[in-house]
Scaffold this motif. Structure first.
Motif, short mmCIF file in Angstrom:
data_model
loop_
_atom_site.label_atom_id
_atom_site.label_comp_id
_atom_site.label_asym_id
_atom_site.label_seq_id
_atom_site.Cartn_x
_atom_site.Cartn_y
_atom_site.Cartn_z
N ARG A 105 15.55 10.95 -0.04
CA ARG A 105 15.61 10.08 1.06
C ARG A 105 14.05 9.96 1.39
O ARG A 105 13.32 8.57 1.69
N LEU A 106 13.12 10.91 1.32
CA LEU A 106 11.70 11.00 1.79
C LEU A 106 11.03 9.96 0.50
O LEU A 106 10.29 9.41 0.83
N PHE A 107 11.31 10.34 -0.63
CA PHE A 107 10.86 9.62 -1.99
C PHE A 107 11.03 8.22 -1.75
O PHE A 107 10.11 7.24 -1.61
N HIS A 108 12.27 7.90 -1.23
CA HIS A 108 12.39 6.34 -1.37
C HIS A 108 11.88 5.52 0.01
O HIS A 108 11.34 4.63 0.00
N LYS A 109 11.61 6.35 0.92
CA LYS A 109 11.18 5.87 2.17
C LYS A 109 9.71 5.79 1.91
O LYS A 109 8.91 4.70 2.38
N SER A 115 23.55 9.94 -4.72
CA SER A 115 24.31 10.61 -3.72
C SER A 115 23.47 10.75 -2.54
O SER A 115 22.61 11.63 -2.53
N GLY A 116 23.69 10.34 -1.47
CA GLY A 116 23.01 10.74 -0.18
C GLY A 116 21.78 9.66 0.04
O GLY A 116 21.27 9.50 0.99
N ILE A 117 21.59 8.73 -0.89
CA ILE A 117 20.49 7.79 -0.96
C ILE A 117 20.84 6.60 0.00
O ILE A 117 21.49 5.73 -1.09
N HIS A 118 20.96 6.29 0.92
CA HIS A 118 21.89 4.98 1.65
C HIS A 118 20.69 3.89 1.57
O HIS A 118 21.21 2.76 1.75
N GLN A 119 19.44 4.17 1.24
CA GLN A 119 18.28 3.19 1.21
C GLN A 119 17.54 3.17 0.11
O GLN A 119 16.28 3.56 0.33
#
Length: 761
Positions: free
Chosen positions: A220-224, A273-277
């Protein structure tokens, strides 16, 4: 450069803040080669103090370099994951992805290597798919843009790599970007600087978090972080952005994401899995099903079926220079994998820059053939997991192959998305700079950014100085290149056009250019091949008997006599005598060809060895070639091993006939084709065997002949047929002389593969 804060000073002192070129060169050397502590020690040497450079300390030197004009600025942003504390603060080191793309798009060095509009290439009635702009997706995007708009397709690469050895556990996760407008043969070379680093992703360790959640939070941090780096690029993809091109013309540009190159380790972690954005969710015309792909199963299967020791023995008996297993060595092994395992496993077990509709269909057919015969791998028990033998082919990568045909037509040739360049970038942007840092876990990333920033600034300033000294504009005048292309670095090629005769070009470091032997070398009769031997031979003034003994060629004299008889039309000549004549010999020659895919491009020359027996090679070191000769109305192609390269020496005041004087000659020993690719579909290679004739006493003697050097058309690779088990007494130095039958490896090189598609018979 003109907008730099010190531009007014450089109108009168172009080297500012340095005194002259020599002082800048010294500063550049110190910054690129030494650590900061080594710089300080160097500048305190008495000899350096007497020389009196303007900078007296490393701090002053680094400050001066920092004042040079630079590209897009680096930034540092501190992030938090609400409710999940970390051991150390989360710092994203980054620069704006759109600014980096603008800088690449406007770089005049790439002016002669840019494409702006989708186009169709047709050859032989078939559409070709090579560069991104020749494929279908470019047309789909262009049709949705305003009239006159330009696509700037963004290509992003990502991977994590360790920078410490054995201990320390420090890792880095860089993000690289390039644009599809730059031709792929330039993009694919790391030394061309067509890829830029835009970010170093934080690699956090969360406190009191289960390992499964650790992975989810990290992703999630990566995509952010990717959202932050490419926020402006997403806007430009939607509404466009006016950018200057290398010629200074302003273009209305749109920046879709067309390729995301992830390495295998990263891809495993990138499960959604778990990456909503995901970061591409609001990036116009970005579809992960069209750009996420990655690729080691065949080697594992072969180790299980052949045996690790047997497979290693076969590889080492063929590959002469296999010392350290790098990516290049892995590639070379894969090119010889199928024939190397033949004879041990059942028969069923056993990259092009330009594609056409028919070649894509052939790729689909090859994949179908694998699925038809893959049961042989299971029958041999070669498909194994951590818990033993597996009876299925549930492999995500294998399923991925199903999309390669559509992907080729959609975005162009697969080879342009190779990870070779980004593997090299991990070394140049992470591992090598790390050696010049203090290696402290809290600060080493910032130190690496400073090092890379200095290198980029000095590279720009060096180019500025060179053009300033020649009063050349910073915007390149585009020159149509009609001459044959042999440059390997667009920067060096551009500089050569701006100042063609300036000796200061040597201050620019780049890959060694491809030497064009078509200019001064020996040309074939059709001018499709060029040959080169050194001016000074390896041996001079040898008698015919000396050559026969040194090279262990008892029929050499008779072969030379037969050649003279044939070449002279049975006319007797007094200019040459086998008894009294002297010859010079070479251990090798070079062969250079045009690219099969781009006829204007000259390929690097290939070395063909023809060395006599020595301590290292007790039976000689001799390579194989394809020769072509004319017999009446027929063109005959033969496979032969080059045993000697030689040329008769004209006696004093004597002129040799043209067939002895025009070019070196070769003594070759022939192979005969005993099997074609169709006879062994599992291998799809020609099979060749040594050719013999019966001597006066009934002994078998290898069939040899003397031919002109220009009869050679290609250098080829032969792989021994090992049979049930390789001979453990045979190594790479002797395998070509001991084994009797060989496979002609048409997979050794993509140029060779397409050249050998014609029938050799």
């Amino acid at each position: 450069m003109e907008n730099d804060q010190y531009a007014y000073r450089r109108r009168h002192a172009p080297f500012y803040p340095f005194q002259d070129q020599a002082e800048f060169d010294l500063a550049k050397f110190l910054c690129e080669r030494l650590t900061q502590s080594d710089m300080e020690r160097f500048l305190k040497l008495d000899w350096v103090r007497r020389a009196g450079p303007s900078f007296s300390s490393k701090d002053q030197l680094l400050a001066w370099v920092a004042s040079l004009p630079t590209g897009p600025k680096w930034r540092s942003t501190t992030l938090e994951m609400t409710g999940y504390p970390t051991i150390q603060p989360i710092n994203l080191i980054w620069r704006d992805g759109l600014e980096v793309v603008q800088d690449l798009f406007a770089n005049p060095i790439f002016a002669n290597h840019m494409t702006y509009d989708p186009h169709v290439v047709v050859d032989g009635g078939e559409r070709e798919y090579s560069e991104y702009f020749t494929a279908q997706q470019a047309y789909e995007i262009q049709d949705q843009l305003p009239e006159g708009a330009t696509i700037v397709p963004m290509i992003v690469a990502s991977d994590k790599t360790p920078v410490t050895r054995h201990t320390g556990g420090l890792e880095m996760h860089p993000i690289f970007v390039t644009i599809g407008n730059i031709q792929s043969d330039v993009r694919m070379r790391a030394t061309c600087h067509a890829w830029r680093c835009v970010a170093y992703m934080p690699i956090p360790k969360f406190v009191d978090v289960h390992p499964d959640y650790q992975t989810i939070l990290s992703q999630r941090l990566f995509h952010k972080c990717m959202d932050i780096v490419f926020a402006d690029a997403k806007v430009a993809a939607m509404v466009g952005k006016f950018m200057p091109d290398p010629a200074g013309h302003l273009r209305h540009c749109f920046t879709p994401l067309v390729a995301l190159r992830e390495f295998q380790e990263e891809a495993k972690a990138q499960s959604l899995s778990g990456i909503h954005q995901p970061f591409w969710r609001n990036w116009w015309h970005s579809d992960p099903s069209r750009f996420l792909f990655f690729f080691d199963h065949p080697f594992k299967w072969c180790k299980e079926s052949v045996g690790k020791d047997e497979l290693d023995l076969r590889f080492r008996s063929h590959h002469k220079r296999m010392k350290q297993m790098t990516g290049r060595e892995h590639r070379d092994l894969q090119r010889t994998l199928v024939p190397s395992i033949t004879g041990v496993v059942p028969p069923p077990f056993a990259q092009s820059p330009v594609y056409s509709d028919s070649s894509v269909d052939s790729m689909v057919a090859s994949l179908k053939e694998f699925h038809d015969y893959k049961h042989a791998i299971l029958d041999a028990g070669a498909r194994r997991g951590t818990k033993g033998t597996l009876n299925n082919f549930i492999i995500p990568k294998l399923e991925l192959l199903q999309s390669f045909a559509s992907f080729t037509k959609d975005t162009g040739a697969l080879i342009q998305w190779t990870a070779d360049v980004t593997e090299r970038l991990l070394i140049t942007h992470c591992k090598l700079p790390f050696e010049r840092t203090s290696r402290q876990s809290r600060t080493f990333t910032e130190q690496i950014v400073d090092i890379l920033n200095r290198e980029e600034s000095m590279r720009r300033f060096q180019l500025y100085l060179f053009l300033r000294m020649h009063d050349s504009p910073l915007v390149n005048a585009i020159v149509t290149e009609e001459q044959e292309v042999t440059e390997t670095d667009p920067a060096l090629a551009w500089i050569a056009r701006v100042a063609p005769n300036d000796p200061n070009q040597r201050c620019f470091v780049g890959p060694r250019p491809v030497r064009n032997h078509f200019l001064k070398g020996i040309l074939s009769s059709t001018a499709t091949a060029a040959f080169h031997v050194t001016v000074t031979p390896d041996r001079a003034k040898m008698s015919l008997n000396e050559i026969q003994q040194l090279y262990a060629l008892p029929d050499f004299g008779q072969a030379l006599s037969d050649y003279i008889t044939k070449a002279s039309g049975s006319q007797f000549t007094t200019a040459w005598s086998n008894d009294r004549g002297r010859l010079k010999t070479w251990n090798k020659f070079r062969l250079q060809l045009h690219s099969v895919f781009r006829s204007r491009m000259i390929m690097p020359s290939q070395v063909v060895q023809a060395a006599p027996p020595s301590e290292q090679f007790p039976l000689g070191n001799c390579d194989a070639v394809i020769t072509q000769s004319i017999h009446g109305d027929q063109t005959v192609n033969c496979i032969a091993q080059v045993r000697a390269v030689f040329q008769p020496i004209a006696p004093h005041n004597v002129t040799l006939p043209h067939y002895l004087a025009d070019q070196p000659l070769l003594y070759v020993q022939y192979y005969e084709i005993v099997g074609d690719p169709g006879s062994q579909r599992a291998i799809s290679m020609y099979t060749v065997a040594r050719k013999y004739w019966e001597g006066p006493t009934g002994q078998r003697i290898r069939l040899g002949a003397v031919i002109p050097l220009t009869d050679v058309t290609h250098a080829v690779e032969l792989i021994p047929m090992y049979g049930q088990g390789a001979d453990r007494t045979v190594g790479a130095a002797t395998s070509m002389e001991v084994y009797e039958r060989f496979y002609l490896n048409n997979f050794s090189d993509k140029e060779v593969y397409h050249s050998l598609r014609s029938d050799l018979h």
